[in-house]
Design a protein around this motif. Structure first.
Motif, mmCIF file in Angstrom:
data_model
loop_
_atom_site.group_PDB
_atom_site.id
_atom_site.type_symbol
_atom_site.label_atom_id
_atom_site.label_comp_id
_atom_site.label_asym_id
_atom_site.label_seq_id
_atom_site.Cartn_x
_atom_site.Cartn_y
_atom_site.Cartn_z
ATOM 1 N N GLU A 44 -9.615 29.754 2.940
ATOM 2 C CA GLU A 44 -10.252 28.509 2.528
ATOM 3 C C GLU A 44 -11.409 28.768 1.576
ATOM 4 O O GLU A 44 -11.901 29.890 1.462
ATOM 5 C CB GLU A 44 -10.771 27.762 3.760
ATOM 6 N N MET A 217 -0.859 28.462 -0.131
ATOM 7 C CA MET A 217 0.134 29.297 0.542
ATOM 8 C C MET A 217 1.444 29.327 -0.246
ATOM 9 O O MET A 217 2.173 30.316 -0.207
ATOM 10 C CB MET A 217 0.420 28.764 1.956
ATOM 11 N N VAL A 245 4.979 34.368 6.566
ATOM 12 C CA VAL A 245 5.348 32.953 6.631
ATOM 13 C C VAL A 245 6.365 32.674 7.736
ATOM 14 O O VAL A 245 6.418 31.574 8.266
ATOM 15 C CB VAL A 245 5.842 32.379 5.277
ATOM 16 N N LEU A 256 -3.043 27.300 8.875
ATOM 17 C CA LEU A 256 -2.887 27.220 7.421
ATOM 18 C C LEU A 256 -1.467 26.825 7.041
ATOM 19 O O LEU A 256 -1.251 25.967 6.187
ATOM 20 C CB LEU A 256 -3.148 28.589 6.786
ATOM 21 N N LEU A 257 -0.501 27.463 7.682
ATOM 22 C CA LEU A 257 0.890 27.205 7.333
ATOM 23 C C LEU A 257 1.324 25.825 7.811
ATOM 24 O O LEU A 257 2.029 25.109 7.106
ATOM 25 C CB LEU A 257 1.795 28.278 7.955
ATOM 26 N N ALA A 259 -0.409 23.165 8.173
ATOM 27 C CA ALA A 259 -1.089 22.031 7.533
ATOM 28 C C ALA A 259 -0.515 21.692 6.165
ATOM 29 O O ALA A 259 -0.851 20.668 5.589
ATOM 30 C CB ALA A 259 -2.584 22.335 7.400
ATOM 31 N N VAL A 260 0.364 22.551 5.643
ATOM 32 C CA VAL A 260 0.894 22.316 4.301
ATOM 33 C C VAL A 260 1.922 21.184 4.336
ATOM 34 O O VAL A 260 2.912 21.287 5.052
ATOM 35 C CB VAL A 260 1.577 23.591 3.757
ATOM 36 N N PRO A 261 1.705 20.095 3.584
ATOM 37 C CA PRO A 261 2.746 19.062 3.505
ATOM 38 C C PRO A 261 3.929 19.631 2.747
ATOM 39 O O PRO A 261 3.763 20.302 1.744
ATOM 40 C CB PRO A 261 2.090 17.930 2.705
ATOM 41 N N ARG A 271 -0.080 18.836 11.152
ATOM 42 C CA ARG A 271 -0.927 19.532 12.118
ATOM 43 C C ARG A 271 -2.170 20.001 11.378
ATOM 44 O O ARG A 271 -2.121 20.421 10.230
ATOM 45 C CB ARG A 271 -0.157 20.683 12.741
ATOM 46 N N THR A 272 -3.282 19.892 12.030
ATOM 47 C CA THR A 272 -4.535 20.212 11.348
ATOM 48 C C THR A 272 -5.277 21.307 12.098
ATOM 49 O O THR A 272 -4.960 21.607 13.252
ATOM 50 C CB THR A 272 -5.466 18.991 11.286
ATOM 51 N N ILE A 273 -6.245 21.887 11.417
ATOM 52 C CA ILE A 273 -7.180 22.767 12.098
ATOM 53 C C ILE A 273 -8.405 21.912 12.341
ATOM 54 O O ILE A 273 -8.933 21.297 11.415
ATOM 55 C CB ILE A 273 -7.545 23.972 11.216
ATOM 56 N N ASP B 187 -9.544 21.783 0.879
ATOM 57 C CA ASP B 187 -8.707 22.843 1.421
ATOM 58 C C ASP B 187 -7.595 22.257 2.272
ATOM 59 O O ASP B 187 -7.750 21.200 2.862
ATOM 60 C CB ASP B 187 -9.546 23.771 2.296
ATOM 61 N N VAL B 188 -6.512 23.007 2.392
ATOM 62 C CA VAL B 188 -5.323 22.464 3.036
ATOM 63 C C VAL B 188 -5.592 21.971 4.462
ATOM 64 O O VAL B 188 -5.097 20.927 4.864
ATOM 65 C CB VAL B 188 -4.146 23.470 2.984
ATOM 66 N N SER B 189 -6.417 22.666 5.222
ATOM 67 C CA SER B 189 -6.624 22.229 6.610
ATOM 68 C C SER B 189 -7.420 20.926 6.649
ATOM 69 O O SER B 189 -7.163 20.049 7.473
ATOM 70 C CB SER B 189 -7.341 23.315 7.411
ATOM 71 N N ALA B 192 -5.228 17.997 5.411
ATOM 72 C CA ALA B 192 -4.352 17.466 6.445
ATOM 73 C C ALA B 192 -5.103 16.463 7.325
ATOM 74 O O ALA B 192 -4.558 15.429 7.712
ATOM 75 C CB ALA B 192 -3.780 18.609 7.286
ATOM 76 N N GLY B 217 4.094 17.846 -2.733
ATOM 77 C CA GLY B 217 4.252 17.927 -1.284
ATOM 78 C C GLY B 217 3.453 16.824 -0.607
ATOM 79 O O GLY B 217 3.939 16.152 0.314
ATOM 80 N N HIS B 221 4.822 13.522 1.468
ATOM 81 C CA HIS B 221 4.405 13.273 2.839
ATOM 82 C C HIS B 221 3.926 11.842 3.052
ATOM 83 O O HIS B 221 4.211 11.220 4.060
ATOM 84 C CB HIS B 221 3.301 14.260 3.229
ATOM 85 N N LEU B 262 6.968 27.539 0.700
ATOM 86 C CA LEU B 262 7.027 28.607 1.684
ATOM 87 C C LEU B 262 8.491 28.856 1.994
ATOM 88 O O LEU B 262 9.196 27.953 2.395
ATOM 89 C CB LEU B 262 6.322 28.149 2.971
#
Ligand code: ATP
Ligand code: ATP
Ligand code: MG
Ligand code: MG
Lengths: 334, 336
Positions: A44, A217, A245, A256-257, A259-261, A271-273, B187-189, B192, B217, B221, B262
């Motif tokens: 991040e 990612m 991955v 991290l993985l 949370a990627v749409p 899903r979030t952190i 950032d991605v987190s 989200a 992406g 979504h 990914l």
């Protein structure tokens, strides 16, 4: 005998003395870059990716910075070298690409002039030959009509074309290692695809190694052979790209993985952190990710070492069995 | 049903004129070049396209922050374009713009509570104490601690600031929220978290969204329908699932093919179509189809004749002489 790695980073630590106390931007980073290998560093904003790279190259010049550890490039210690000693390395055997191409370009000179200067400085070619090489390079990175473009100024180029010029510059002296800090973050997916494609092609032609820094990612997955995941200045997981991955081990990597749409599926919720990135001013004594981790345990008050097998290490106290159960639960929600 | 349409734009054009290279000349660039679209109640319309294709300019025209050069924008059946400021005011509350940059869009010298309260104060919506109470309620709605109202923007992280921007945009109970790259800087987190929040709020308050982004992406979504913009125009519209599976326009196809993904499944990846060249300058539009100089399948026809945006099957529109995946699109349309 396997070839010696091109770059060997050991226990790199960078801290800044600030009014609020010591800020550990990089805290014990170790990784190798093999010959012709592409290593991705992901994490991040604020996780120390740029500071790590710049400190290796002697570009962290702040008086309040303390840098320790070891960085071997082609077997030679480069940490702590003077600017004069580093000069043939920076822009010579190590090429650099930055997020903002204007960091590397000067607005007041033509791109040709800047390329020629760089080439002459490192390769000691006469002016005419250097100019010829500059035109060749611009052509190689896909600048149309390089013969006339070589005499243009950076502002006459689009963002994507400027980044190509920077790549041409980074490549001008046949570097062994290319370091790219978020090379495509400011660009559209279309231009990003052009640039990443170009980097891969050139890496193949020149047999160079690449370190690519990004927080995307997806970019990592497209480019990297091996990945270093950083959190709060520390490496939390290092693995081959496909292993990372498909079989991520660290809870932060999971986050991290997850949370990627995705393009391929519409999930109702991402899903979030939870929480926000930890401040490097108040790192917890144990695991830096513990305050945001859903699986935190008593043990996490101690800092977990990076461990595992040679190809896949991570820093987390969870047992293998615990990880398997957790991931099964997440992947098949009841 | 026409009463389901919240916002309707018809032939919207926005031009900017700037000084030309030669002394005394002006060049006119058509940043938005004849856009027609409708936004239906409760849906999320995603808008994608490269930098400079006119997404933000269109957003500003839709919410009447900048006057259109020609064309009309109607909100719930009332034509807004051409209304005086005074006549426009009651409508302003109903549509809000959320900006990309959570750092630049909040006034650094005001407390975040003031920032969120401001639209209510301007519109004289209730007493000071009523507004205070509403601010606290909005803070908890977007997941911020209500005790934080007296702090300043710089004390918050990017994701928290974007929550503050969202709280402010919700303060007047809007019908329509136009979000211009609301998560691009995050950032991605954190991204989200904000996307989930926006989805929750949409449910709770029956909001209609126009969601602008260049991350395909993210658009996939959040969106129900997607419009693909190129050089000030829409080249394709469609339901999100069908557009992502069977893009009709070669530009859409190429855009989707180059999104870094990914590779965590064994599914084969789309073949990458790397389109060359840069987004052209809206001041120097190509003849014929705007995409033809970069199009892998362009012919002479494309160089001279501009394709109209046509409905191929219900819910799918494309402006292309040679649409891709045509058979697949027609087949799925007849079977469903
Ligand atoms: N000169 C400095 N003095 C004090 N702190 C600094 C200095 N330079 C960087 N930092 C801090 O070091 C940390 C790491 O910064 P760095 O730029 O390496 O992050 P990054 O991972 O590259 O983030 P991004 O993705 O945003 O580029 C940050 O908390 C930053 O504020
Ligand atoms: N105030 C202005 N004056 C002159 N030209 C402008 C103005 N605002 C925008 N433009 C031009 O209009 C075109 C569209 O810009 P706009 O900001 O709408 O693009 P965008 O799709 O939002 O791009 P991005 O993804 O980079 O935000 C660009 O060529 C831009 O340079
Ligand atoms: Mg950085
Ligand atoms: Mg914009």
């Amino acid at each position: 005998m396997p070839e010696a790695p091109l770059l060997q980073v050991r226990d790199l630590t960078v801290s800044f003395a600030t009014r609020q106390g010591a800020l550990r931007a990089v805290d014990g980073l170790s990784f190798d870059v093999g010959q012709k290998e592409i290593v991705g560093i992901v994490g991040e904003s604020g996780s120390g990716k740029s500071v790590a790279i710049y400190s290796m190259l002697g570009l962290v010049r702040e008086k309040n910075a303390t840098i320790t550890g070891s960085v071997l490039f082609e077997g030679r210690e480069i940490l702590g070298l003077s600017d004069k000693e580093l000069q043939p390395i920076r822009g010579g055997s190590i090429g650099m690409i930055f997020q903002d191409p204007m960091t590397a370009l000067t607005p007041v000179y033509t791109v040709g002039w800047q390329l020629v200067e760089q080439i002459r400085q490192h390769l000691h070619l006469p002016k005419a030959a250097a100019r010829q090489r500059a035109i060749e390079l611009l052509g190689q990175v896909g600048i149309p009509d390089p013969k006339s473009r070589v005499d243009r100024y950076p502002h006459e180029f689009s963002g994507g074309m400027r980044q190509r010029v920077v790549i041409a510059m980074a490549l001008s002296c046949n570097p062994r290692l290319l370091i790219a800090d978020e090379p495509t973050t400011a660009l559209d997916v279309t231009t990003q695809a052009q640039i990443l494609d170009l980097m891969l092609k050139l890496q193949d032609t020149y047999d160079s190694s690449i370190v690519i820094i990004t927080h995307d990612m997806g970019v990592i997955a497209e480019m990297a052979h091996r990945v270093v995941v950083m959190y709060a200045g520390r490496p939390v997981e290092i693995a081959r790209e496909l292993d990372l991955v498909r079989h991520p081990r660290h809870p932060y990597t999971w986050g991290l993985l997850d949370a990627v749409p995705r393009l391929d599926a519409k999930h109702d919720r991402l899903r979030t952190i939870r929480g926000n990135a930890v401040s490097p001013l108040n790192l917890p004594p144990g695991c830096a990710f513990a305050p945001r981790c859903d699986y935190v345990m008593d043990q996490c008050a101690q800092r977990p070492p990076l461990q595992g097998d040679a190809d896949h290490v991570d820093a987390c106290w969870l047992s293998d069995a615990q990880r398997v159960t957790i991931r099964q639960r997440v992947e098949q929600p009841s | 049903m026409s009463d389901d349409v919240v916002l309707q734009a018809t032939d919207v054009v926005k031009t900017f004129s700037s000084r030309g290279k030669k002394l005394g000349t002006r060049v006119v660039s058509r940043a938005v070049n004849g856009v027609s679209l409708e936004v239906r109640r409760g849906e999320t319309l995603g808008i994608v396209g490269e930098s400079g294709c006119g997404k933000s300019t269109l957003a500003r025209c839709l919410v009447q922050l900048s006057p259109v050069t020609s064309g009309t924008v109607a909100f719930e059946g009332t034509t807004l374009t051409g209304l005086s400021r005074r006549r426009l005011r009651p409508f302003r509350r109903q549509f809000q713009l959320v900006f990309q940059d959570p750092y630049a869009s909040l006034n650094p010298r005001r407390t975040v509570g003031d920032i969120v309260a401001e639209p209510m104060r301007i519109n004289h919506l209730g007493s000071t104490s009523a507004i205070d109470a509403r601010v606290r309620e909005l803070f908890s709605t977007v997941g911020l601690d209500a005790a934080a109202v007296n702090r300043y923007p710089h004390e918050f992280s990017g994701g928290q600031r974007q929550r503050i921007g969202i709280a402010r945009s919700l303060s007047l109970n809007p019908t329509l929220v136009i979000a211009d790259e609301p998560v691009s800087a995050l950032d991605v987190s954190i991204q989200a978290q904000v996307l989930n929040l926006m989805a929750d709020l949409q449910q709770e308050f029956n909001l209609t969204y126009v969601f602008i982004a260049h991350d395909l992406g993210v658009v996939r979504h959040v969106s129900d329908r997607v419009g693909v913009m190129y050089l000030g125009e829409f080249v394709e519209f469609g339901d999100v699932g069908s557009i992502y599976e069977t893009p009709l326009h070669p530009y859409t196809e190429a855009l989707l093919s180059v999104v870094p993904e990914l590779n965590d499944t064994d599914a084969p990846r789309r073949e990458r179509i790397i389109i060359t060249g840069d987004v052209p300058d809206p001041a120097d539009r190509p003849s014929g189809c705007p995409f033809h100089p970069r199009c892998p399948v362009a012919t002479d026809l494309c160089r001279v004749e501009k394709p109209a945006l046509l409905t191929i099957v219900p819910g799918r529109q494309v402006a292309c002489h040679y649409p891709r995946n045509l058979d697949a699109v027609k087949a799925t349309s007849t079977t469903s």
